[in-house]
Scaffold this active site. Structure first.
Site: not given
Length: 386
Positions: A149-153
């Site tokens: 998952l993306d860092k901010d997701t």
């Protein structure tokens, strides 16, 4: 993997269910990484490796329950198993606090926003670095990431317990049989409340691969299903998103491409991605639900609770969380077992042969009619000659 040792130091291993179907050379890489491929090839060539008493080749597939004979020695310096990283007590507590569900083959986490999945340039803290928290002893394999998952997701992140389960889960993700549903808050309200975004994606030139963009000519195929669950006037909308492909930043780019960036996603939406008032400036993209087939059969169906900032924004915008159960938006594509696939192939072959028999009968009838016509023509010709 169970091992039986004998006085002459020949080692025997019983192939576990986790290694069922794996190639012999891959088995060594998983279970005896200190033994190089060259050594395995030499042992196989000279008949020193045996499976159930028979000679084996590096590309042979193993079956659970088989007994693998491995000669003594073969260890290479420099190929020792990677040592475990000693974690601080607070790191172990952080890792275990993320756990949503545990099974024989998986550990499911609810990843918080702001925590990277893997390490990289200037990224020292990440989920992968915390996985040693789940290694109990030297006989426990280190869990492995199978997707990211993306860092901010935030949201559901599946971790495989063993190399075998990692291979199985990776196959589900790459084959698109895994069902992932995300929740997002977006700026504005789409005119079409439900549909599919079909827009190929490619790395944006000049960004060093850090950003993606829609490229209708040179991009890789990318599809996303979406559905508007609820709206806050024309200001914002709560949507369900289901990626039908797995491109980098796919959901973020697709929502920006239709003019409705995800709230807090300044990377793709710029200043337009932020709402006025007290709505958090953090990204509002959450992996809400994952449905995937487990290695031993059966379904793993997990839901992750919203992070604090997302839940607060939902409440401030007046959205009712009970309006969505994050049900997959696409038609069910339930994965078939090997036996079902084999049966389907047999049925298809039978139907094909049946249709071919019909064609043969038609051709035979046509040929017979043609021959009869030819004979009739000869007779009539002879009659005319007379």
């Amino acid at each position: 993997m169970s091992e039986r040792k004998f006085p002459n130091e020949v080692r025997q291993f019983t192939i576990s269910d986790d290694d069922d179907g794996v190639r012999l050379d891959r088995w060594f890489k998983r279970n005896l990484p200190q033994i190089g491929f060259g050594t395995v090839s030499k042992w196989a060539r000279t008949g020193q490796i045996r499976v159930d008493g028979k000679r084996a080749k590096p590309d042979d597939r193993l079956t659970s329950g088989q007994v693998l004979r491995v000669p003594p020695g073969g260890e290479q310096t420099g190929r020792k198993p990677k040592p475990r990283r000693e974690l601080k007590p607070e790191e172990i507590a952080e890792a275990k606090a993320m756990v949503v569900k545990e099974t024989k083959s998986a550990i499911v986490l609810n990843k918080p926003p702001g925590l990277a999945t893997q390490g990289g340039s200037k990224t020292n803290k990440h989920v992968d670095g915390l996985l040693d928290a789940f290694v109990e002893d030297d006989d426990t394999p280190r869990p492995r990431l199978v997707h990211r998952l993306d860092k901010d997701t935030s949201g559901v992140l599946l971790i495989a317990r063993t190399p075998g389960s990692a291979a199985s889960y990776s196959k589900r993700f790459s084959g698109r049989s895994a069902r992932k549903v995300y929740w997002a808050l977006i700026v504005g309200v789409p005119d079409v409340k439900e549909g599919t975004i079909d827009a190929p994606l490619a790395k944006q030139p000049g960004t060093g691969g850090e950003k993606m963009h829609v490229d209708m000519e040179g991009g890789q195929p990318a599809k996303t299903r979406y559905r508007v669950v609820e709206t806050a006037g024309k200001k914002a909308a709560w949507v369900e998103l289901e990626p039908l492909t797995g491109r980098t930043h796919q959901l973020r780019v697709h929502m920006e491409a239709i003019g409705h960036p995800i709230v807090g996603d300044g990377k793709y939406g710029g200043q337009d991605a932020f709402l006025t008032g007290s709505i958090s400036r953090k990204m509002h993209l959450h992996a809400r639900r994952l449905i995937i087939t487990e290695p031993g059969g059966g379904k793993l169906d997990v839901t992750a609770e919203l992070p604090e900032h997302f839940a607060a924004s939902m409440e401030q915008l007046g959205f009712d969380i009970a309006l969505s159960d994050a049900k997959p938006l696409r038609e069910d594509n339930t994965e078939r077992t090997k036996a079902e696939k084999k049966q389907a192939a047999k049925a298809h072959a039978k139907q094909y042969r049946k249709s071919r028999r019909g064609e043969r009968r038609t051709r035979t009838t046509s040929k017979a009619s043609a021959k009869k016509g030819a004979r009739s023509g000869k007779h009539s010709g002879k009659g005319r000659k007379r």
